[in-house]
Design a protein around this motif. Sequence first.
Motif, PDB file in Angstrom:
ATOM      1  N   SER A   6       0.830  -1.210   0.000  1.00 13.94           N
ATOM      2  CA  SER A   6       0.000   0.000   0.000  1.00 13.94           C
ATOM      3  C   SER A   6       0.864   1.259   0.000  1.00 13.94           C
ATOM      4  N   HIS A   7       2.029   1.142   0.585  1.00 11.42           N
ATOM      5  CA  HIS A   7       2.929   2.291   0.537  1.00 11.42           C
ATOM      6  C   HIS A   7       3.341   2.589  -0.901  1.00 11.42           C
ATOM      7  N   LYS A   8       3.596   1.515  -1.623  1.00  6.73           N
ATOM      8  CA  LYS A   8       3.964   1.701  -3.027  1.00  6.73           C
ATOM      9  C   LYS A   8       2.810   2.292  -3.822  1.00  6.73           C
ATOM     10  N   SER A   9       1.614   1.786  -3.551  1.00  3.69           N
ATOM     11  CA  SER A   9       0.464   2.329  -4.273  1.00  3.69           C
ATOM     12  C   SER A   9       0.321   3.808  -3.996  1.00  3.69           C
ATOM     13  N   ALA A  10       0.525   4.169  -2.719  1.00  7.68           N
ATOM     14  CA  ALA A  10       0.415   5.586  -2.375  1.00  7.68           C
ATOM     15  C   ALA A  10       1.456   6.390  -3.138  1.00  7.68           C
ATOM     16  N   ALA A  11       2.656   5.833  -3.229  1.00  6.38           N
ATOM     17  CA  ALA A  11       3.702   6.538  -3.967  1.00  6.38           C
ATOM     18  C   ALA A  11       3.326   6.664  -5.441  1.00  6.38           C
ATOM     19  N   ASP A  12       2.743   5.610  -5.984  1.00  2.00           N
ATOM     20  CA  ASP A  12       2.284   5.673  -7.375  1.00  2.00           C
ATOM     21  C   ASP A  12       1.235   6.759  -7.550  1.00  2.00           C
ATOM     22  N   ASP A  13       0.337   6.820  -6.581  1.00  2.00           N
ATOM     23  CA  ASP A  13      -0.696   7.850  -6.656  1.00  2.00           C
ATOM     24  C   ASP A  13      -0.078   9.229  -6.680  1.00  2.00           C
ATOM     25  N   ILE A  14       0.897   9.411  -5.815  1.00  2.00           N
ATOM     26  CA  ILE A  14       1.536  10.726  -5.770  1.00  2.00           C
ATOM     27  C   ILE A  14       2.165  11.025  -7.121  1.00  2.00           C
ATOM     28  N   ASN A  15       2.735   9.992  -7.695  1.00  2.00           N
ATOM     29  CA  ASN A  15       3.334  10.165  -9.008  1.00  2.00           C
ATOM     30  C   ASN A  15       2.298  10.622 -10.022  1.00  2.00           C
ATOM     31  N   ARG A  16       1.163   9.966 -10.002  1.00  2.00           N
ATOM     32  CA  ARG A  16       0.133  10.328 -10.972  1.00  2.00           C
ATOM     33  C   ARG A  16      -0.421  11.715 -10.680  1.00  2.00           C
ATOM     34  N   ILE A  17      -0.525  12.017  -9.409  1.00  2.00           N
ATOM     35  CA  ILE A  17      -0.976  13.360  -9.049  1.00  2.00           C
ATOM     36  C   ILE A  17       0.008  14.382  -9.605  1.00  2.00           C
ATOM     37  N   ALA A  18       1.268  14.056  -9.459  1.00  2.00           N
ATOM     38  CA  ALA A  18       2.284  14.988  -9.953  1.00  2.00           C
ATOM     39  C   ALA A  18       2.132  15.200 -11.451  1.00  2.00           C
ATOM     40  N   SER A  19       1.884  14.127 -12.185  1.00  2.00           N
ATOM     41  CA  SER A  19       1.821  14.334 -13.629  1.00  2.00           C
ATOM     42  C   SER A  19       0.546  15.056 -14.032  1.00  2.00           C
ATOM     43  N   THR A  20      -0.551  14.814 -13.289  1.00  2.00           N
ATOM     44  CA  THR A  20      -1.765  15.561 -13.606  1.00  2.00           C
ATOM     45  C   THR A  20      -1.590  17.035 -13.270  1.00  2.00           C
ATOM     46  N   LEU A  21      -0.948  17.269 -12.159  1.00  2.00           N
ATOM     47  CA  LEU A  21      -0.678  18.666 -11.804  1.00  2.00           C
ATOM     48  C   LEU A  21       0.178  19.317 -12.876  1.00  2.00           C
ATOM     49  N   TYR A  22       1.058  18.512 -13.417  1.00  2.00           N
ATOM     50  CA  TYR A  22       1.916  19.041 -14.474  1.00  2.00           C
ATOM     51  C   TYR A  22       1.074  19.435 -15.684  1.00  2.00           C
ATOM     52  N   THR A  23       0.171  18.543 -16.052  1.00  2.00           N
ATOM     53  CA  THR A  23      -0.698  18.863 -17.190  1.00  2.00           C
ATOM     54  C   THR A  23      -1.514  20.112 -16.900  1.00  2.00           C
ATOM     55  N   LEU A  24      -2.023  20.174 -15.679  1.00  2.00           N
ATOM     56  CA  LEU A  24      -2.788  21.359 -15.284  1.00  2.00           C
ATOM     57  C   LEU A  24      -1.915  22.603 -15.394  1.00  2.00           C
ATOM     58  N   GLY A  25      -0.694  22.442 -14.974  1.00  2.00           N
ATOM     59  CA  GLY A  25       0.206  23.590 -14.932  1.00  2.00           C
ATOM     60  C   GLY A  25       0.657  24.052 -16.298  1.00  2.00           C
ATOM     61  N   THR A  26       0.602  23.152 -17.271  1.00  2.00           N
ATOM     62  CA  THR A  26       1.070  23.560 -18.593  1.00  2.00           C
ATOM     63  C   THR A  26      -0.045  24.095 -19.465  1.00  2.00           C
ATOM     64  N   GLN A  27      -1.243  24.180 -18.875  1.00  2.00           N
ATOM     65  CA  GLN A  27      -2.345  24.657 -19.710  1.00  2.00           C
ATOM     66  C   GLN A  27      -2.175  26.093 -20.146  1.00  2.00           C
ATOM     67  N   ASP A  28      -1.734  26.904 -19.269  1.00  2.00           N
ATOM     68  CA  ASP A  28      -1.339  28.248 -19.705  1.00  2.00           C
ATOM     69  C   ASP A  28      -0.278  28.758 -18.747  1.00  2.00           C
ATOM     70  N   SER A  29      -0.026  30.018 -18.817  1.00  2.00           N
ATOM     71  CA  SER A  29       1.129  30.483 -18.059  1.00  2.00           C
ATOM     72  C   SER A  29       0.737  31.436 -16.942  1.00  2.00           C
ATOM     73  N   THR A  30      -0.466  31.250 -16.438  1.00  2.00           N
ATOM     74  CA  THR A  30      -0.872  32.130 -15.355  1.00  2.00           C
ATOM     75  C   THR A  30      -0.133  31.762 -14.071  1.00  2.00           C
ATOM     76  N   ASP A  31      -0.415  32.539 -13.098  1.00  2.00           N
ATOM     77  CA  ASP A  31       0.236  32.380 -11.804  1.00  2.00           C
ATOM     78  C   ASP A  31      -0.047  31.016 -11.201  1.00  2.00           C
ATOM     79  N   VAL A  32      -1.307  30.635 -11.255  1.00  2.00           N
ATOM     80  CA  VAL A  32      -1.709  29.354 -10.663  1.00  2.00           C
ATOM     81  C   VAL A  32      -0.985  28.220 -11.354  1.00  2.00           C
ATOM     82  N   CYS A  33      -0.843  28.380 -12.647  1.00  2.00           N
ATOM     83  CA  CYS A  33      -0.222  27.293 -13.387  1.00  2.00           C
ATOM     84  C   CYS A  33       1.223  27.124 -12.968  1.00  2.00           C
ATOM     85  N   LYS A  34       1.875  28.213 -12.779  1.00  2.00           N
ATOM     86  CA  LYS A  34       3.253  28.124 -12.292  1.00  2.00           C
ATOM     87  C   LYS A  34       3.272  27.463 -10.928  1.00  2.00           C
TER      88      LYS A  34
END
Lengths: 768, 393
Positions: free
Chosen positions: B224-252
Amino acid sequence: MKMATSSERSPPPFPEDLEPEPDEVGDQDSDDGEDIFLGTDNPLEIKMDPSLSVSDITSSTKPLSEASSPPVMDLLSEPASEASSAPMVDLLMEPASEGSSAPMVDILSEPASEASSAPMVDLLMEPASEGSSAPMVDLLMEPASEASSAPMMNLLMEPASEASSAPMMNLLMEPASDDLKEPPKPDIDPLADIINDTPLSEGKTPVAAMPQEPPSDLFDDEPSELFAEPRQSNTAKQQQTSIFDEPDEDLFSEPLGEASKKPQNDFFKEALAPVAKASNVCGPLSDNYNEHPTDIFTEEAITTLPSAVSTVSVNSKTNGVHSDEEEPDIFAEATVELSLDSPRNDRKKKEAAKPSASASAPAPSVSASASKPQPKTLEELEEEVEDKFELNISITNPEKVGDGMNAYMAYKVSTQTTLPMFRSKTFTVRRRFSDFLGLYEKLSDKHTLNGYIVPPPPEKSIMGMTKVKVGKEDNSSAEFVERRRAALERYLQRVVFHPSLLQDPDVREFLERDDMPRAHNTQALSGAGFLKMINRATDSLSKMTIKMNESDVWFEEKLQEVEAEDQQLRKLHIMVDSLVGHRKELSVNTGGFAKSVAMLGSSEDNTALSRALSQLAEVEDKMEQLHQEQAASDSFCFAELLADYIRLLGSVRASFDQRMKTWQRWQDAQNMLQKKRETEAKLLWANKPDKLQQAKDDITEWEAKVTQYERDFDRVSATVRKEVLRFEKEKARDFKKQIIKYLESLLQSQQQLIKYWEAFLPEAKAIA
Amino acid sequence: MLFDRPRAVNVDLQTDATLQVDISDALSERDKVKFTVHTKSTLPNFKQNEFSVVRQHEEFIWLHDSFVENEEYAGYIIPPAPPRPDFDASREKLQKLGEGEGSMTKEEFTKMKQELEAEYLAIFKKTVAMHEVFLCRVAAHPVLRKDMNFHVFLEYNQDLSVRGKNKREKMEDFFKNVVKSADGVLVAGVKDVDDFFEHEKTFLLEYHNRVKDASSKSDRMIRSHKSAADDINRIASTLYTLGTQDSTDVCKFFLKVSELFEKTRKIEARVAADEDLKLADLLKYYLRESQAAKDLLYRRGRALVDYENANKALDKARAKNKDVLQAETSQQVCCQKFEKISESAKQELIDFKTRRVAAFRKNLVELAELELKHAKGNLQLLQSCVGVLKGDT
């Protein structure tokens, strides 16, 4: 500028507008309208009355009336002179333009110098007769001054050649300055001069005389000239200035008078002033055609602004009808309206408006917060509003009421505020979940139409609630209640942070009223719920069928952004949920492991190792706790934030949809108009004069509708844009705040972790 | 795939310069893993001082079984055989990833791929480590190190042509096991004359069960620790996608948070991996080792029972005065066997305990140190990130 274009476009249809509009409005407030109506019919008589009463007016009223007189002039004279319709539109704040500009046109187009003069007189006379000096003063001094001045300012500023704007400024400033004295002056220099000459200096002189005579003159003679002339020539500014000096004063006294009168007269005390004034501004103008001030007012409200939604409802009710209760509302609304308006207007206007803001400074906090930002840009405005917000809402003590399936949770809603619109500084009420839903329904019904983003409440959860109802006092139901409590709190905070929603009487009622009538139709499975579902389905169907050819790239891009963001947030939410799940699992498994290790330790026959193992078990036990807490903060800080924003994005999309719908309506009306014109052409061709009149009427009607709908569309567009910007700012703020909070929780658990392992390390080393 | 030589030893072994064995390389070929067994020795029966051979998992099993079957070694704890390399789960995931390629963004795909590759690598390293531990244990054992089969295993540079067991043999094994465990229950029920062994018996029975439990629980926890780490990984990549949508402050802002999550998930994954290596593997090893010790006790118990039976048979024979000599011989054999087993078993069990304590100490200390290291790293990351983010707002 979009606004400018729309206003420029609008002029032609106006003349035709006249008829349809009054009708519509008239329906709403026909009662109130009557009086004034009569007034318009017999302008002369009414004129006389007021003049008489004017003489009665106390000295205090006089200065006011004087002061106020120039602006009116300006209003009338200027707009008229400058391609009359366009400036007018600006004056009244776009939406308002209908009401106000139309009348103007009317005046001009019709032979109606008389007609116009009559209402004016009415306005002026009445207040005067009332001897409402006190209210006037109040008006000016208090928030009212800001409120009123701002709109006025705006009104005047734009259309206005400087000359015209200046007087207005002065007008407003001065009255206000009774208390404040000079603030307005510095900014208004050019104008100030003009004003100083007339209104100020005369401030103390008995105005009574002025209104009496000049008004009649004005209306009888001047107006016709004014209107007639400027209309033809756009360059008539200079003339105007000259015009102002003399005739203006009189005019002016009227509207002011009205303003003052009204408040007193009908219902309110000082508070009403802004509203009244607002109405005044358009009032005199629009009065020209058989409308009653109230009507105009409401109309204006309707057309005026996004925020005006609330105004509309309130005003239409309040005007004339009641009641002390409402005054704060109106008042507040008026101010809000203004503040919202101003950002929309041009820079110039803002600058011009500054004096008003400064003048208003001493005013009570509400108005201060609302009106101050006026001169600033939109963002600044919002920030300041938020910063100055003196309203704290917390929801506490969830409590189960009743038993079985009829049980529900009641929450304590505590409000702490310094806003004068509330009766006391702190108060608490008990509300149940459906009340929150009910509040949303009410707000959404009123505000969504105008393109507002109404914060949605947390979703119903039959599962969660059933658990609570069944009365299982276990972890998950406690968590559910807490989660919901927090969600409701955030929801309510979002509502009151919205400058226009805060002004809604339903919000206040929700916060203040002790015995809240039970909200209906919020049950998921009720008939109304079913209806809602069907509506939603048809809505989404029509959404698909509407093919909007987007004229504004901004909206197109934003909508795409919102959609993409929605998708990403949903994805993120799923992942965070899964993280929460895994973290909980981890917590449980860590707990299991801790027990196993403890057992292992107990059966280990090496003492030191046994000790170390039981220490490890303890560490793992604490880790279990830690993971659980972390799971909770994953869920509360992060997942809930995402859930909120997924819901909010739904509202954002709804406001885009609303814009699209208004666009569609406008297009439909245009098509209709086209058809009618074709029919007319056919009839002409067929030479059927009997039907021709009908066709012409139809065209007029539809032309009016097209204009109306176009303006609606522009207004909704502007609102949506503003709302989206506001939403984005808030989103940025929320996300930053919450995520930092979340990271801090992570940080803390790492700190704990370090502590635990540091304590364990020597134990491990002690194994021998 | 080629991997560095792993170094993960769960047992504390006296190193002896006369015979050092390690696995210097491992090669994964489809479903087979080829281990390069490297030996350094000064023993005279090897032709060279240093040599390497390639061995497969089956050959390890063959070696182990040859120890188990050798009566000579009945008195020793036979080092537990390494578990079968199991890459199925990981391969399956990799395959799924390939199928799901279309539905993911490029970043997500690369990330997932990296993740799975890392997982695969970890399993691989573990496998190698377990095989190595087995060899090391044998090489360090005073008796087993001299075993001929072992030497052949180490030196013979051809395929040992060990074949997997066929069905019949597997069935036989199965029956043997059933008989053995039934017998084990019988034997265990016999009261031991020796307090030491009696104590060891009860201890091992309990210990084995608990270590089994702990091992499976730790597996779950780590999973379960690994799964949690995987989740964090996926969260990170989704946040990345969110962040690259434009260049506003929030995105940064999102980008920064994504970056942080990306780093913290690496740390979390390392925590899980280290717990796996230091804790779960330790427990798993002692699960097998305690089984081996139990087996030793069983053999001793069996020998004891045999001895007692032989005594009874001798008494009977004497009473009947029939076949006395034969009974005497068999009684003698049983007695010798029992005594031999008891003698070495005592030492073996004492060694087992020493090894165990040392291994636990080593691993727990390392675990605590790694946990601390990761937690501190994580803390620092979070602190600097929160600092930056707060500075921005």
